[in-house]
Design an enzyme around this catalytic site. Sequence first.
Site, PDB file in Angstrom:
ATOM      1  N   LYS A  38     -12.366  -0.920  -0.053  1.00 24.00           N
ATOM      2  CA  LYS A  38     -11.524  -0.095  -0.934  1.00 24.00           C
ATOM      3  C   LYS A  38     -12.160  -0.037  -2.326  1.00 24.00           C
ATOM      4  O   LYS A  38     -13.159   0.653  -2.503  1.00 24.00           O
ATOM      5  CB  LYS A  38     -10.090  -0.635  -0.923  1.00 24.00           C
ATOM      6  CG  LYS A  38      -9.440  -0.395   0.431  1.00 24.00           C
ATOM      7  CD  LYS A  38      -7.966  -0.710   0.482  1.00 24.00           C
ATOM      8  CE  LYS A  38      -7.350  -0.162   1.759  1.00 24.00           C
ATOM      9  NZ  LYS A  38      -7.066  -1.206   2.777  1.00 24.00           N
ATOM     10  N   HIS A  93      -5.335  -4.054  -1.881  1.00 25.73           N
ATOM     11  CA  HIS A  93      -5.050  -2.960  -2.821  1.00 25.73           C
ATOM     12  C   HIS A  93      -4.959  -3.479  -4.252  1.00 25.73           C
ATOM     13  O   HIS A  93      -4.222  -2.925  -5.073  1.00 25.73           O
ATOM     14  CB  HIS A  93      -3.752  -2.239  -2.443  1.00 25.73           C
ATOM     15  CG  HIS A  93      -3.911  -1.315  -1.277  1.00 25.73           C
ATOM     16  ND1 HIS A  93      -4.437  -0.049  -1.396  1.00 25.73           N
ATOM     17  CD2 HIS A  93      -3.661  -1.493   0.044  1.00 25.73           C
ATOM     18  CE1 HIS A  93      -4.485   0.540  -0.204  1.00 25.73           C
ATOM     19  NE2 HIS A  93      -4.018  -0.324   0.686  1.00 25.73           N
ATOM     20  N   SER A 123       0.795  -1.224   0.000  1.00 23.17           N
ATOM     21  CA  SER A 123       0.000   0.000   0.000  1.00 23.17           C
ATOM     22  C   SER A 123       0.828   1.275   0.000  1.00 23.17           C
ATOM     23  O   SER A 123       0.409   2.289  -0.542  1.00 23.17           O
ATOM     24  CB  SER A 123      -0.930   0.009   1.208  1.00 23.17           C
ATOM     25  OG  SER A 123      -0.191  -0.121   2.403  1.00 23.17           O
TER      26      SER A 123
END
Length: 415
Positions: free
Chosen positions: A249, A218, A190
């Site tokens: 996310k 991610h 990240s």
Amino acid sequence: MAFSEKIRNIYKEELKGIEEAGIFKKERYIHSPQAADIEVEFPKGSSLKKVINMCANNYLGLSSHPEVIKAAHEGLDSRGYGMSSVRFICGTQDIHNELERKVTEFLGTEDTILFPSCMDANAGVFEAVLGKEDVMISDRLVHASIIDGIRLASAEHDTFKHSNMKHLEKKLQLHSDKCRRVVITDGVFSMDGDTAKLDEMVALCEKYDAMLFVDDSHASGFIGKTGRGTHEKCGVVGKIDIITTTFGKALGGASGGCVSGRKEIVEMCRQKARPYLFSNTIAPVVVAGVMKVFDILSASTERRDKLEANSTYWRKGLEDAGFVLQPGDTPIVPIMLFNAKLSQDISNDLYEKGIYAIGFFFPVVAKGQARIRTQISAGHEKHHLDKALGVFIEVGKKYDILGKTKQEIIEMYGL
Ligand SMILES: *Cc1c(COP(=O)(O)O)cnc(C)c1O
């Protein structure tokens, strides 16, 4: 009442220390939905300011997508607001099971179990599937939630240098006497936006009879040709034993996470993982929204394609302007500043000029590695990126860092 002045003062001192160290986190209040354009109150009490968001995990621009919102409304109407139970008592609806099926199909695994968050998935999985006779071998830069999960497990723990396959192989040899070995990594890291070498890791795990764990928070939804994740990018779909990821996310950005992988691992989590057994089920409204996200992503790669094009455009623009970037090819584009105060000053100047991008410094990243981490979204249009680029260049000129090398920036501002 036992909160004496003495106790209060201990806390006050500690908080003062955090402020004096310059690492006191102040929150900015967003008054609009999450999107490329947001309205922000900062500092607290000031009037609202329209800014372009360059640091959300809203990679696919789905956090406020009309179809996702509509599906969530329908879920709310048909299944109610809350379940008031954990999964194994009376907190499982058919849609929880349906979402687990959709995730399994999307990730190309054998089975999936939902968790209240990916933090909870990581906190629960190692303790549930490993014992004292086993070993966990983790990359040194894995996410904080994995570190917590490792702490909670009884298996032995060792690390390998970040993405260093020679070192990993040494550690696998060293631990050949253990019952089970699990190699642990993030898919996309990240802070730097670099990708784990999953193809090489799979080969090593096969050679040394180890399981492979990947946290793809991610990556899920947008990395790889059809957005399946890092395993797709590295050509190892079906070969990752344990994938954890978040719905907080790219996948709508609300909340929730999962463990996906070998069906026995998933079943062990259902029987034993403590955050699954002892924390409330994901709300039906969120489940309905996430299911729509998977429908959107399974129907077309349009959003991840746009994200890829946006990321390339943004990275090239910054590079041409002469910023020092962390190399990579993901939507995480860190602009390296090295000095902590410089990262704060530049972040503040950007905000003044309508660009929301946060500076990161120790302890979030290593000392002397301060940066502004920008994150690109499919929700950004070209005009957002061009405006942001213009402001970054303006501020870069002010601090005279354009076209400068790492060494030159460090000489000017120190570490
Ligand atoms: C954000 C993140 C998490 C936590 O996800 P939540 O669902 O918000 O708890 C876990 N692992 C990684 C790598 C992350 O980036």
